[in-house]
Design a protein around this motif. Structure first.
Motif: not given
Length: 177
Positions: A46-55, A71-75, A104-109
């Motif tokens: 699950q990609l969030t604002n907290e771990n986006v840098v880690d990826l 934002s939601h399902s868009r990067m 590598k993400t579940k929530n980014v469409d």
């Protein structure tokens, strides 16, 4: 006597509440609600604002990332085009970003990438859009090959066949056919 009992009872309830509240962070950590995703594994996280840098630090890019929005399902990403970058580098980075974000993400469409030429100036008026890409999960499902294993023509064909690419006149000036 009644006042003493009320004070002791109030004190007991207050102490019990303090103990319960102090245990909440430990319970949160043990359930893994804020545990960072292990991006080195092959599982999607699950990609969030907290771990986006880690990826993003694990994605091998040649272009510099200037801006990231989730934002939601868009990067959305803005990449800075250096003066000496060739088209292979640009295509390789676009392919790698789409492949990584969609696998590598579940929530980014959707992955929106803009390649921008800043022309060495700090002013926003001198920035020019060079290339834009919209990559959707459904079109990037079977991107198994590494970008480094593909030639320029293969990269260009893969990206154009799978995703929406928009070229500007600046791209055509910099990389004529």
């Amino acid at each position: 006597m009644k006042w003493t009992m009320r004070i002791v009872l109030t004190l007991g309830i207050s102490v019990a509440m303090v103990i319960c509240l102090s245990l909440l962070p430990q319970m949160d950590r043990s359930t893994g609600l804020h545990a960072p995703s292990n991006w080195s594994s092959n599982r999607a996280g699950q990609l969030t604002n907290e771990n986006v840098v880690d990826l993003l630090v694990q994605v091998p890019l040649q272009l510099r990332i200037r801006k990231v929005e989730l934002s939601h399902s868009r990067m959305s990403l803005d990449l800075s085009l250096p003066k000496n970058a060739d088209s292979v580098s640009v295509y390789r980075d676009l392919y790698t970003l789409a492949q990584t974000m969609l696998s590598k993400t579940k929530n980014v469409d959707q992955v929106w990438v803009r390649v921008i030429d800043y022309s060495g100036s700090k002013e926003s008026a001198s920035t020019q859009l060079v290339l834009a890409m919209v990559a959707e999960r459904e079109n990037g499902k079977d991107m198994e090959k590494n970008a480094s294993d593909l030639s320029l023509i293969q990269l260009e064909q893969q990206l154009q066949n799978r995703f929406r690419l928009t070229y500007t006149s600046r791209w055509q000036q910099k990389y004529p056919l």
